[in-house]
Write an enzyme that holds these catalytic residues in place. Structure first.
Site, PDB file in Angstrom:
ATOM      1  N   CYS A  37       0.810  -1.230   0.000  1.00  6.27           N
ATOM      2  CA  CYS A  37       0.000   0.000   0.000  1.00  6.27           C
ATOM      3  C   CYS A  37       0.839   1.275   0.000  1.00  6.27           C
ATOM      4  O   CYS A  37       0.393   2.322  -0.467  1.00  6.27           O
ATOM      5  CB  CYS A  37      -0.936   0.007   1.203  1.00  6.27           C
ATOM      6  SG  CYS A  37      -0.123  -0.426   2.743  1.00  6.27           S
ATOM      7  N   HIS A  51      -1.709   7.039   3.463  1.00  8.20           N
ATOM      8  CA  HIS A  51      -0.241   7.025   3.529  1.00  8.20           C
ATOM      9  C   HIS A  51       0.315   8.186   2.704  1.00  8.20           C
ATOM     10  O   HIS A  51      -0.014   8.342   1.522  1.00  8.20           O
ATOM     11  CB  HIS A  51       0.309   5.728   2.937  1.00  8.20           C
ATOM     12  CG  HIS A  51       0.046   4.496   3.741  1.00  8.20           C
ATOM     13  ND1 HIS A  51      -0.446   4.498   5.026  1.00  8.20           N
ATOM     14  CD2 HIS A  51       0.247   3.189   3.426  1.00  8.20           C
ATOM     15  CE1 HIS A  51      -0.540   3.246   5.464  1.00  8.20           C
ATOM     16  NE2 HIS A  51      -0.143   2.433   4.507  1.00  8.20           N
TER      17      HIS A  51
HETATM   18  P1  NAP Z   1      -6.305  -7.858   9.823  1.00  9.91           P
HETATM   19  O1  NAP Z   1      -7.187  -6.715  10.121  1.00  9.91           O
HETATM   20  O2  NAP Z   1      -5.427  -8.381  10.892  1.00  9.91           O
HETATM   21  O3  NAP Z   1      -7.241  -9.069   9.265  1.00  9.91           O
HETATM   22  C1  NAP Z   1      -6.705 -10.355   9.066  1.00  9.91           C
HETATM   23  C2  NAP Z   1      -7.724 -11.341   8.516  1.00  9.91           C
HETATM   24  O4  NAP Z   1      -7.079 -12.605   8.328  1.00  9.91           O
HETATM   25  C3  NAP Z   1      -8.921 -11.567   9.437  1.00  9.91           C
HETATM   26  O5  NAP Z   1     -10.074 -11.806   8.678  1.00  9.91           O
HETATM   27  C4  NAP Z   1      -8.523 -12.847  10.179  1.00  9.91           C
HETATM   28  O6  NAP Z   1      -9.628 -13.608  10.630  1.00  9.91           O
HETATM   29  C5  NAP Z   1      -7.811 -13.603   9.068  1.00  9.91           C
HETATM   30  N1  NAP Z   1      -6.887 -14.598   9.638  1.00  9.91           N
HETATM   31  C6  NAP Z   1      -5.958 -14.389  10.603  1.00  9.91           C
HETATM   32  N2  NAP Z   1      -5.350 -15.570  10.912  1.00  9.91           N
HETATM   33  C7  NAP Z   1      -5.929 -16.515  10.133  1.00  9.91           C
HETATM   34  C8  NAP Z   1      -5.766 -17.931  10.009  1.00  9.91           C
HETATM   35  N3  NAP Z   1      -4.875 -18.603  10.725  1.00  9.91           N
HETATM   36  N4  NAP Z   1      -6.531 -18.589   9.122  1.00  9.91           N
HETATM   37  C9  NAP Z   1      -7.447 -17.926   8.343  1.00  9.91           C
HETATM   38  N5  NAP Z   1      -7.670 -16.598   8.447  1.00  9.91           N
HETATM   39  C10 NAP Z   1      -6.903 -15.895   9.322  1.00  9.91           C
HETATM   40  O7  NAP Z   1      -5.311  -7.545   8.592  1.00  9.91           O
HETATM   41  P2  NAP Z   1      -5.542  -6.512   7.372  1.00  9.91           P
HETATM   42  O8  NAP Z   1      -4.893  -5.218   7.664  1.00  9.91           O
HETATM   43  O9  NAP Z   1      -6.951  -6.557   6.946  1.00  9.91           O
HETATM   44  O10 NAP Z   1      -4.623  -7.163   6.235  1.00  9.91           O
HETATM   45  C11 NAP Z   1      -5.043  -8.252   5.445  1.00  9.91           C
HETATM   46  C12 NAP Z   1      -4.001  -8.528   4.345  1.00  9.91           C
HETATM   47  O11 NAP Z   1      -3.939  -7.398   3.481  1.00  9.91           O
HETATM   48  C13 NAP Z   1      -2.580  -8.737   4.887  1.00  9.91           C
HETATM   49  O12 NAP Z   1      -1.947  -9.720   4.107  1.00  9.91           O
HETATM   50  C14 NAP Z   1      -1.944  -7.361   4.709  1.00  9.91           C
HETATM   51  O13 NAP Z   1      -0.542  -7.458   4.563  1.00  9.91           O
HETATM   52  C15 NAP Z   1      -2.597  -6.901   3.417  1.00  9.91           C
HETATM   53  N6  NAP Z   1      -2.682  -5.442   3.243  1.00  9.91           N
HETATM   54  C16 NAP Z   1      -3.176  -4.644   4.228  1.00  9.91           C
HETATM   55  C17 NAP Z   1      -3.286  -3.259   4.004  1.00  9.91           C
HETATM   56  C18 NAP Z   1      -3.842  -2.297   5.037  1.00  9.91           C
HETATM   57  O14 NAP Z   1      -3.836  -1.075   4.761  1.00  9.91           O
HETATM   58  N7  NAP Z   1      -4.310  -2.757   6.186  1.00  9.91           N
HETATM   59  C19 NAP Z   1      -2.880  -2.725   2.786  1.00  9.91           C
HETATM   60  C20 NAP Z   1      -2.395  -3.576   1.795  1.00  9.91           C
HETATM   61  C21 NAP Z   1      -2.307  -4.927   2.031  1.00  9.91           C
HETATM   62  P3  NAP Z   1     -10.196 -13.452  12.155  1.00  9.91           P
HETATM   63  O15 NAP Z   1     -10.916 -12.151  12.204  1.00  9.91           O
HETATM   64  O16 NAP Z   1     -11.099 -14.617  12.279  1.00  9.91           O
HETATM   65  O17 NAP Z   1      -9.010 -13.504  13.065  1.00  9.91           O
END
Ligand code: NAP
Length: 365
Positions: A162, A257
């Site tokens: 991002c 960002h």
């Molecule tokens: P987050 O809020 O921590 O959400 C993580 C998700 O993954 C939740 O739905 C969680 O489910 C699930 N998860 C966690 N452990 C798991 C497991 N063992 N098995 C299956 N599902 C699991 O993270 P996020 O910020 O949304 O980021 C998600 C992805 O997008 C990451 O790979 C991150 O690097 C990428 N990303 C994020 C952003 C950003 O701005 N945040 C930008 C670009 C890319 P539960 O709720 O059930 O725990």
């Protein structure tokens, strides 16, 4: 038009909820399958997200009763696909890189295309890392990817980090106009939502700046080169320029960002007015195809001395436009500017949806 049923893996996280919000009224796609960790599996979406919702209640109206599945159990997605509820998935999982890599491959092998936000497959040679306005042609490696792996319908396409979104489109516009970019120094000021939920502890970030985000500087220095590379044979070959040096900082901003950039051109150097003209006029394939998530103007040039700012500019054009400002000569390189993009929309779910629209328009979905 009958909407295409889609699934969201990681549907309960920050990016997953952003997908739910953006797809609530999408003209092409409709969320009919949601999966997350075993902690959420078996619960209704409303229950699984209770106490950690990031949007207003109305966003969840159509999805509250959907039962969340275990994203690790591909057989449930296969059953949903057979029932006509999951033509492809958006992946917004946050778990170990190796686990995500093999899980995304398992979905693709089962005939379910994966449009991913995770970093696990960004360096897989036959997986396109797409910013729809910057390298839409990289999608055309998908038939090669399918052939390499013996997949018929499935494939994996990913989005980059991002933090690089706010300068990759401006760089693409300059390259298209015939100006080589040879070196680039970038310092980012990144929002807390970029760390997922609950993310950085409040006592570490309120009244503070954390000058370290694990892995982010390496991603910022490498990913642009793959994006600016070319499909050659069975793989995407990275470009060799620009050489990039990055500092990435976590700041107490919710979304958006900022990147402060100095860049050096090759022998041919545009004037500041030319740069502004190139950026203002820039459009690309998503605009030509009039894709629903595409901003009308991918780059918005701000002339005010104190813009762009996260609170004032992150939502520009559905939060999909990049805002640039403070465009002036650099005393060390040639040009400096400040870029801003919304990290969970342009940099995550919105960018993923735009990639899916592009892939649909190209006939891969
Ligand atoms: P987050 O809020 O921590 O959400 C993580 C998700 O993954 C939740 O739905 C969680 O489910 C699930 N998860 C966690 N452990 C798991 C497991 N063992 N098995 C299956 N599902 C699991 O993270 P996020 O910020 O949304 O980021 C998600 C992805 O997008 C990451 O790979 C991150 O690097 C990428 N990303 C994020 C952003 C950003 O701005 N945040 C930008 C670009 C890319 P539960 O709720 O059930 O725990």
């Amino acid at each position: 038009m009958t909407k295409i049923p889609v699934g969201v893996l990681g549907a309960t996280g920050i990016v997953g909820q952003q997908y739910i919000a953006l797809l609530a009224d999408h003209p092409w796609f409709e969320v009919r399958y949601a999966a997350a960790s075993p902690r959420s599996a078996g619960k209704k979406y409303a229950e699984a997200t209770a106490g950690r919702r990031h949007f207003a209640d109305h966003v969840y109206t159509n999805i509250g009763d959907l039962v969340v599945r275990d994203a690790n159990d591909v057989s449930q997605a296969i059953a949903a696909a057979k029932a006509g509820d999951c033509a492809f998935v958006f992946s917004a999982l946050d778990m170990g890189k190796d686990e995500i890599r093999s899980l995304e491959e398992a979905y693709a092998a089962a005939g379910i295309p994966v449009v991913s936000n995770a970093s696990a497959h960004r360096w897989t040679a036959d997986v396109p890392m797409l910013i729809a306005e910057v390298n839409p042609d990289h999608a055309d490696i998908i038939p090669i990817q399918r052939k390499n792996r013996g997949w018929d319908k499935g494939f994996i396409a990913v989005k980059p980090n991002c933090s690089i979104q706010s300068y990759m489109t401006p760089i693409r516009a300059l390259l298209n106009a015939g100006y080589e970019v040879t070196r680039l120094m970038v310092t980012t000021l990144q929002a807390v939502s970029g760390a997922g939920y609950p993310g950085v502890p409040s006592l570490d970030i309120i009244d503070n700046i954390v000058p370290y985000i694990g892995g982010e500087e390496e991603k910022s220095e490498r990913e642009p080169l793959k994006i600016l590379g070319e499909v050659k044979g069975n793989a995407i070959e990275s470009a060799s320029l620009p050489r990039i040096s990055a500092f990435c900082n976590r700041t107490p901003v919710t979304d958006g960002h900022i990147a402060c950039i100095s860049l050096e051109f090759g022998a041919k150097k545009p004037s500041i007015e030319e740069v502004k003209g190139i950026w203002t006029a820039f459009t690309a394939l998503p605009q030509e195809l009039d894709l629903p998530m595409a901003p009308k103007r991918p780059i918005i040039v701000r002339e005010e001395a104190d813009r762009p700012q996260p609170r004032k500019d992150r939502d520009a054009d559905k939060a999909m436009a990049v805002s640039v400002g403070r465009i002036r000569p650099c005393n060390v390189f040639d040009l400096r500017f400040v870029g801003l993009s919304h990290n969970t929309v342009r940099g995550a779910a919105g960018g993923g949806i735009l990639n899916a629209e592009l892939l649909k328009a190209k006939g891969y979905l």
